[in-house]
Motif scaffolding. Structure first.
Motif, PDB file in Angstrom:
ATOM      1  N   LEU A 179      18.765  37.460  44.633  1.00  0.00           N
ATOM      2  CA  LEU A 179      19.366  37.301  45.898  1.00  0.00           C
ATOM      3  C   LEU A 179      20.410  36.335  46.145  1.00  0.00           C
ATOM      4  CD1 LEU A 179      17.030  38.006  48.997  1.00  0.00           C
ATOM      5  CD2 LEU A 179      18.874  39.222  48.405  1.00  0.00           C
ATOM      6  N   GLU A 180      20.053  35.284  45.535  1.00  0.00           N
ATOM      7  CA  GLU A 180      20.907  34.023  45.488  1.00  0.00           C
ATOM      8  C   GLU A 180      22.053  34.247  44.582  1.00  0.00           C
ATOM      9  OE1 GLU A 180      18.080  30.249  46.825  1.00  0.00           O
ATOM     10  OE2 GLU A 180      18.126  30.757  44.409  1.00  0.00           O
ATOM     11  N   ASN A 240      28.017  35.317  44.344  1.00  0.00           N
ATOM     12  CA  ASN A 240      29.216  35.996  43.930  1.00  0.00           C
ATOM     13  C   ASN A 240      29.962  36.601  45.255  1.00  0.00           C
ATOM     14  OD1 ASN A 240      29.179  36.622  40.911  1.00  0.00           O
ATOM     15  ND2 ASN A 240      27.246  37.586  41.333  1.00  0.00           N
ATOM     16  N   VAL A 241      29.190  36.883  46.474  1.00  0.00           N
ATOM     17  CA  VAL A 241      29.763  37.041  47.600  1.00  0.00           C
ATOM     18  C   VAL A 241      30.565  35.858  48.023  1.00  0.00           C
ATOM     19  CG1 VAL A 241      29.181  37.755  49.994  1.00  0.00           C
ATOM     20  CG2 VAL A 241      28.126  38.814  47.995  1.00  0.00           C
ATOM     21  N   ALA A 242      29.967  34.729  47.795  1.00  0.00           N
ATOM     22  CA  ALA A 242      30.635  33.694  48.456  1.00  0.00           C
ATOM     23  C   ALA A 242      32.202  33.534  47.676  1.00  0.00           C
ATOM     24  CB  ALA A 242      29.684  32.415  48.106  1.00  0.00           C
ATOM     25  N   ASP A 243      32.070  33.739  46.357  1.00  0.00           N
ATOM     26  CA  ASP A 243      33.109  33.611  45.489  1.00  0.00           C
ATOM     27  C   ASP A 243      34.150  34.456  46.093  1.00  0.00           C
ATOM     28  OD1 ASP A 243      32.104  31.611  43.810  1.00  0.00           O
ATOM     29  OD2 ASP A 243      31.584  33.085  42.409  1.00  0.00           O
ATOM     30  N   ALA A 244      33.694  35.786  46.369  1.00  0.00           N
ATOM     31  CA  ALA A 244      34.881  36.777  47.023  1.00  0.00           C
ATOM     32  C   ALA A 244      35.310  36.237  48.360  1.00  0.00           C
ATOM     33  CB  ALA A 244      34.304  38.088  46.904  1.00  0.00           C
ATOM     34  N   THR A 296      34.023  42.734  42.089  1.00  0.00           N
ATOM     35  CA  THR A 296      33.317  43.493  41.008  1.00  0.00           C
ATOM     36  C   THR A 296      31.950  42.690  40.614  1.00  0.00           C
ATOM     37  OG1 THR A 296      35.499  44.291  40.320  1.00  0.00           O
ATOM     38  CG2 THR A 296      33.787  44.212  38.851  1.00  0.00           C
ATOM     39  N   SER A 297      32.092  41.385  40.523  1.00  0.00           N
ATOM     40  CA  SER A 297      30.921  40.839  40.121  1.00  0.00           C
ATOM     41  C   SER A 297      29.842  40.853  41.088  1.00  0.00           C
ATOM     42  CB  SER A 297      31.170  39.233  40.014  1.00  0.00           C
ATOM     43  OG  SER A 297      32.102  39.061  38.872  1.00  0.00           O
ATOM     44  N   ALA A 298      30.224  40.983  42.357  1.00  0.00           N
ATOM     45  CA  ALA A 298      29.149  40.979  43.616  1.00  0.00           C
ATOM     46  C   ALA A 298      28.675  42.399  43.372  1.00  0.00           C
ATOM     47  CB  ALA A 298      29.988  40.950  45.024  1.00  0.00           C
ATOM     48  N   HIS A 299      29.210  43.429  42.990  1.00  0.00           N
ATOM     49  CA  HIS A 299      28.704  44.951  43.155  1.00  0.00           C
ATOM     50  C   HIS A 299      27.800  44.912  41.819  1.00  0.00           C
ATOM     51  CE1 HIS A 299      30.821  47.003  46.032  1.00  0.00           C
ATOM     52  NE2 HIS A 299      31.964  46.554  45.808  1.00  0.00           N
ATOM     53  N   GLU A 300      28.209  44.270  40.795  1.00  0.00           N
ATOM     54  CA  GLU A 300      27.201  44.157  39.740  1.00  0.00           C
ATOM     55  C   GLU A 300      25.788  43.464  39.913  1.00  0.00           C
ATOM     56  OE1 GLU A 300      27.507  45.590  36.427  1.00  0.00           O
ATOM     57  OE2 GLU A 300      29.338  46.540  37.211  1.00  0.00           O
TER      58      GLU A 300
END
Length: 295
Positions: free
Chosen positions: A217-218, A223-227, A283-287
């Motif tokens: 989860l973290e 990744n979401v925080a980067d986005a 993209t990273s978040a989706h992965e």
């Protein structure tokens, strides 16, 4: 963070009642059980008593007893208890509050096993759950999620399910670990110790497995925080680019071209780089989401 984590399959209205039930839950943990419903409420009791006193006075007046000594004596003997009923019974608990607590108690009993009170967790489990809840909040409260750049629909279903599963497992782990420690603290014979040690390792292994869920989860939240940062920066750059002609006009009028123009020209390049960074982050978040969604 919520004090009570509820199974997302519980109906929304009932779930909200459970989340607001920490005070009643703690009372229950201390042995509290609501009293059975009274056949007549305190408010109804006072109404009946008042009506009875008026009716009695009316009967006595109609019989001509009010002015006699026996009538006055009866008024005193009956009136004092009635006054006590009417006024002193005001110290009884409020019926609405009693009814609310009884309703919460019944719901808690009905949904036993489908909620977790954080106060019931031991320190290590509470820390792990707090980490999971922070990660969930990072995703659900982000603008990239609200704008649909992530899979917001699946997030709305999957993240509460992940939070509940982690809370449920930690509650079982915490309860069993507490009992294990109580048993071990009493001192063990060598024979029992040989059995207790593997069981303690089983508890540690279970915590490691839950920790892996939390770390997944973290990673997703990271990744979401980067986005999110790239998204915000891109919008700031777009705002500056929208005012670029005003900057250029001011620079031209003030003769500061040599100082400011290179900085202004860099805006377009920054916007392009941030757009690419945002796409990479999403993209990273989706992965990370796909990894998290694995059974």
């Amino acid at each position: 963070m919520a004090d009570v984590v509820v199974d997302p399959e519980v109906p929304p209205d009932d779930a909200q009642l459970l989340r607001d039930s920490r005070r009643v839950l703690i009372k229950m943990r201390q042995g509290w059980v609501p009293e059975s419903r009274r056949a007549i409420s305190s408010a109804q009791y006072r109404i009946v008593a008042a009506f009875g006193s008026v009716a009695l006075f009316g009967v006595m007046a109609g019989s001509g007893l009010v002015g006699r000594g026996i009538g006055l004596l009866m008024l005193v003997l009956l009136g004092i208890p009635l006054m006590i009923v009417l006024f002193i019974r005001n110290d009884l608990p409020d019926d609405d509050e009693e009814e609310y607590e009884r309703e919460v108690y019944e719901q808690l009993c009905w949904y036993e096993g489908r909620f977790v009170l954080i106060d019931d967790l031991d320190e290590s489990s509470a820390r792990l759950l707090a980490r999971a809840q922070r990660a969930v909040s990072t995703v659900t409260e982000s603008r990239v999620n609200a704008e649909g750049l992530l899979d917001d629909v699946r997030n709305a279903v999957m993240l509460p399910a992940q939070e509940w599963e982690i809370a449920r497992l930690l509650a079982k782990l915490s309860a069993l670990r507490t009992k294990h420690r109580e048993t071990v603290s009493k001192g063990l014979t060598p024979e029992v110790e040989a059995v207790a040690e593997p069981l303690a390792r089983a508890l540690d292994s279970s915590e490691t497995a839950v920790l892996a869920r939390v770390e997944s989860l973290e990673r997703y939240a990271s990744n979401v925080a980067d986005a999110e940062r790239a998204y915000q920066a891109r919008h700031q750059i777009e705002e500056l680019r929208g005012r670029l002609h005003q900057y250029e006009e001011l620079v031209a009028e003030t003769g500061a071209d040599g100082f400011a123009v290179p900085e202004l020209e860099r805006l377009a390049q920054d916007a392009d780089r941030l757009e690419q960074a945002l796409r990479r982050s999403v993209t990273s978040a989706h992965e990370a989401f796909r990894y998290l969604d694995r059974p």
